[in-house]
Design a protein around this motif. Structure first.
Motif, PDB file in Angstrom:
ATOM      1  N   ASN A   1      16.035 -18.913 -11.290  1.00 23.04           N
ATOM      2  CA  ASN A   1      16.904 -18.670 -12.644  1.00 23.04           C
ATOM      3  C   ASN A   1      18.175 -18.572 -12.289  1.00 23.04           C
ATOM      4  O   ASN A   1      18.881 -19.294 -13.131  1.00 23.04           O
ATOM      5  CB  ASN A   1      16.232 -17.425 -13.230  1.00 23.04           C
ATOM      6  N   GLY A   2      18.712 -17.868 -11.011  1.00 21.26           N
ATOM      7  CA  GLY A   2      20.067 -17.815 -10.796  1.00 21.26           C
ATOM      8  C   GLY A   2      20.512 -19.122 -10.561  1.00 21.26           C
ATOM      9  O   GLY A   2      21.601 -19.538 -10.855  1.00 21.26           O
ATOM     10  N   ILE A   3      19.931 -19.620  -9.730  1.00 22.86           N
ATOM     11  CA  ILE A   3      20.264 -21.138  -9.202  1.00 22.86           C
ATOM     12  C   ILE A   3      20.411 -22.122 -10.586  1.00 22.86           C
ATOM     13  O   ILE A   3      21.362 -22.889 -10.755  1.00 22.86           O
ATOM     14  CB  ILE A   3      19.395 -21.772  -8.173  1.00 22.86           C
ATOM     15  N   GLN A   4      19.280 -22.018 -11.381  1.00 23.93           N
ATOM     16  CA  GLN A   4      19.267 -23.073 -12.517  1.00 23.93           C
ATOM     17  C   GLN A   4      20.417 -22.637 -13.383  1.00 23.93           C
ATOM     18  O   GLN A   4      21.109 -23.646 -13.958  1.00 23.93           O
ATOM     19  CB  GLN A   4      18.009 -22.918 -13.125  1.00 23.93           C
ATOM     20  N   LYS A   5      20.663 -21.448 -13.734  1.00 24.67           N
ATOM     21  CA  LYS A   5      21.943 -21.349 -14.555  1.00 24.67           C
ATOM     22  C   LYS A   5      23.102 -21.717 -14.031  1.00 24.67           C
ATOM     23  O   LYS A   5      23.796 -22.345 -14.838  1.00 24.67           O
ATOM     24  CB  LYS A   5      22.101 -19.656 -14.774  1.00 24.67           C
ATOM     25  N   ALA A   6      23.088 -21.685 -12.838  1.00 27.57           N
ATOM     26  CA  ALA A   6      24.418 -22.586 -12.143  1.00 27.57           C
ATOM     27  C   ALA A   6      24.423 -23.891 -12.513  1.00 27.57           C
ATOM     28  O   ALA A   6      25.528 -24.553 -12.408  1.00 27.57           O
ATOM     29  CB  ALA A   6      24.756 -22.127 -10.794  1.00 27.57           C
ATOM     30  N   ARG A   7      23.194 -24.608 -12.239  1.00 27.25           N
ATOM     31  CA  ARG A   7      22.984 -25.721 -12.209  1.00 27.25           C
ATOM     32  C   ARG A   7      23.492 -26.494 -13.719  1.00 27.25           C
ATOM     33  O   ARG A   7      24.073 -27.455 -13.954  1.00 27.25           O
ATOM     34  CB  ARG A   7      21.577 -26.407 -11.880  1.00 27.25           C
ATOM     35  N   VAL A   8      23.063 -25.801 -14.623  1.00 26.67           N
ATOM     36  CA  VAL A   8      23.269 -25.961 -16.206  1.00 26.67           C
ATOM     37  C   VAL A   8      24.796 -26.029 -16.294  1.00 26.67           C
ATOM     38  O   VAL A   8      25.374 -26.720 -16.991  1.00 26.67           O
ATOM     39  CB  VAL A   8      22.657 -25.235 -17.144  1.00 26.67           C
ATOM     40  N   GLU A   9      25.482 -24.897 -16.005  1.00 25.22           N
ATOM     41  CA  GLU A   9      26.815 -24.715 -15.909  1.00 25.22           C
ATOM     42  C   GLU A   9      27.734 -25.768 -15.381  1.00 25.22           C
ATOM     43  O   GLU A   9      28.691 -26.342 -15.939  1.00 25.22           O
ATOM     44  CB  GLU A   9      27.109 -23.248 -15.687  1.00 25.22           C
ATOM     45  N   ALA A  10      27.322 -26.217 -14.100  1.00 25.53           N
ATOM     46  CA  ALA A  10      28.052 -27.136 -13.375  1.00 25.53           C
ATOM     47  C   ALA A  10      28.036 -28.539 -13.983  1.00 25.53           C
ATOM     48  O   ALA A  10      28.965 -29.310 -13.938  1.00 25.53           O
ATOM     49  CB  ALA A  10      27.646 -27.343 -12.135  1.00 25.53           C
ATOM     50  N   GLU A  11      26.873 -28.712 -14.645  1.00 25.08           N
ATOM     51  CA  GLU A  11      26.701 -30.294 -15.323  1.00 25.08           C
ATOM     52  C   GLU A  11      27.514 -29.845 -16.633  1.00 25.08           C
ATOM     53  O   GLU A  11      28.176 -30.939 -16.965  1.00 25.08           O
ATOM     54  CB  GLU A  11      25.204 -30.380 -15.569  1.00 25.08           C
ATOM     55  N   SER A  12      27.572 -28.942 -17.108  1.00 28.39           N
ATOM     56  CA  SER A  12      28.321 -29.000 -18.624  1.00 28.39           C
ATOM     57  C   SER A  12      29.738 -28.752 -18.197  1.00 28.39           C
ATOM     58  O   SER A  12      30.346 -29.530 -18.963  1.00 28.39           O
ATOM     59  CB  SER A  12      27.864 -27.563 -19.317  1.00 28.39           C
ATOM     60  N   LYS A  13      30.139 -27.993 -17.236  1.00 24.91           N
ATOM     61  CA  LYS A  13      31.682 -27.921 -16.906  1.00 24.91           C
ATOM     62  C   LYS A  13      32.180 -29.054 -16.324  1.00 24.91           C
ATOM     63  O   LYS A  13      33.457 -29.458 -16.540  1.00 24.91           O
ATOM     64  CB  LYS A  13      31.854 -26.833 -16.108  1.00 24.91           C
ATOM     65  N   TRP A  14      31.667 -29.700 -15.221  1.00 35.12           N
ATOM     66  CA  TRP A  14      32.061 -30.655 -14.231  1.00 35.12           C
ATOM     67  C   TRP A  14      31.348 -31.963 -14.239  1.00 35.12           C
ATOM     68  O   TRP A  14      31.716 -33.121 -13.703  1.00 35.12           O
ATOM     69  CB  TRP A  14      32.235 -30.240 -12.889  1.00 35.12           C
ATOM     70  N   GLY A  15      30.137 -32.123 -15.126  1.00 32.41           N
ATOM     71  CA  GLY A  15      29.379 -33.377 -15.180  1.00 32.41           C
ATOM     72  C   GLY A  15      28.682 -33.521 -13.888  1.00 32.41           C
ATOM     73  O   GLY A  15      28.258 -34.742 -13.520  1.00 32.41           O
ATOM     74  N   ILE A  16      28.569 -32.616 -13.094  1.00 24.93           N
ATOM     75  CA  ILE A  16      27.843 -32.796 -11.742  1.00 24.93           C
ATOM     76  C   ILE A  16      26.130 -32.590 -11.798  1.00 24.93           C
ATOM     77  O   ILE A  16      25.820 -31.682 -12.577  1.00 24.93           O
ATOM     78  CB  ILE A  16      28.195 -31.877 -10.595  1.00 24.93           C
ATOM     79  N   SER A  17      25.663 -33.746 -11.690  1.00 25.38           N
ATOM     80  CA  SER A  17      24.104 -33.601 -11.643  1.00 25.38           C
ATOM     81  C   SER A  17      23.492 -33.082 -10.395  1.00 25.38           C
ATOM     82  O   SER A  17      24.381 -33.150  -9.527  1.00 25.38           O
ATOM     83  CB  SER A  17      23.434 -34.993 -11.938  1.00 25.38           C
TER      84      SER A  17
END
Length: 329
Positions: free
Chosen positions: A116-132
């Protein structure tokens, strides 16, 4: 444009990155203090000095010690966001992140806390920087296959968040064949199989990963070069190798970067990719791995373009998205 200028600017993908291996000393100290956990180093400088390794096991010892400070969901979020910050700075637009649940569940940390900690960062990174990004759940090969089956069972409620399973940790004496049954079960559960093979272990381990684990990609794979029939097979099957140059020199699998086999791999037609493995420990993130290889191996612009293209082409992205990213190159 020089190869060095090109690699600094171009969109890149990373296919071999252990999130626990991106744990910078400064963040480790910060989280240790936050969680009131003692670590056996008096200062950040002392900890940095400890990041000198003679072999894979020397590294793993400090790697697991560092992971001990990761307790809460917030810790895994902070760790993962710190890596994504590097991706944003280096124009890494897609990354396939390995994580080691057993490193944490063996300490009593819930699987859910980790993912859940990793996933929260994945979602934020995609939203903030467009990183898949996508996740590769790695089994620890120094533990038993029974332990790996326990991890597989714990992962199933989070299957929608995990794309692949891998095999890492101490390679010598822990062949892929030890994990054939759990890989069969993981594939049945819908996971794509990959495995570390031929880093410290022999070419035989690569054969096993191909024949017994039915892997879609080989992580490292350097020792394939000792077996020409294996090289032929890897070329014919277009089997990608996720090569980690600075890792190989830090762990003494290659004595110095000028003797790294990356260029030879390309010359032989192998589908090599460049990756950082455990960048906090091995002296550089993705761009630095490219730059060091460009300088030491005198890579041409076309060779660098091929390496970047390979990383997108042999990613686990949907075909349409792959072609969009390749078009940007």
């Amino acid at each position: 444009m020089t190869p060095a200028d090109y690699i600094k600017q171009v969109p890149k993908a990373e296919l071999h990155l252990h999130i626990e291996g991106s744990f910078e000393p400064e963040l480790m100290f910060q989280i240790a203090q936050r969680n009131k956990i003692a670590i056996p180093y008096e200062s950040i400088e002392e900890l940095k000095k400890a990041y000198q390794f003679g072999n894979l096991q020397d590294f793993l010892d400090i790697y697991y010690a560092g992971a001990n400070v990761l307790i809460h969901e917030e810790d895994f979020y902070d760790l993962t966001m710190a890596y994504f910050q590097h991706c944003a700075e280096e124009n890494v637009v897609h990354t396939e992140i390995m994580f080691d649940p057993q490193t944490h569940t063996k300490r009593g940390i819930a699987f859910s806390t980790v993912i859940n900690g990793i996933q929260k960062a994945r979602v934020e990174a995609e939203s903030k920087w467009g990183i898949s990004s996508l996740l590769i759940m790695s089994y620890l090969r120094h533990l038993s296959e029974e332990d790996a089956f326990d991890t597989l069972a714990q992962s199933l409620p989070y299957k929608h968040l995990i794309k692949a399973v891998g095999l890492d940790s101490s390679e010598k004496g822990n062949p892929p064949s030890k994990f054939q049954k759990v890989f069969d079960a993981s594939v049945k559960a819908g996971y794509i199989p990959v495995a570390h093979a031929g880093e410290e272990g022999p070419a035989d381990y690569i054969w096993e990963a191909l024949d017994l684990l039915q892997v879609a990609r080989i992580d490292h794979g350097n020792n394939c070069l000792s077996d020409i029939s294996l090289v032929d097979r890897l070329v014919n099957e277009k089997m990608a190798l996720t090569v980690c140059p600075l890792s190989n020199t830090a762990l003494r699998n290659v004595d110095e970067i000028k003797n790294h086999p990356l260029k030879k791999m390309l010359d032989l037609g192998l589908k090599a990719t460049v990756n950082s493995d455990d960048p906090a420990y091995f002296g550089g993130y993705l761009t630095q791995n490219y730059l060091d290889c460009i300088e030491a191996l005198d890579l041409t612009l076309e060779e660098v373009k091929q390496l970047v293209r390979n990383s997108f082409e042999y990613s686990f992205l949907p075909e349409g998205r792959k072609q969009e990213l390749i078009a940007q190159l």
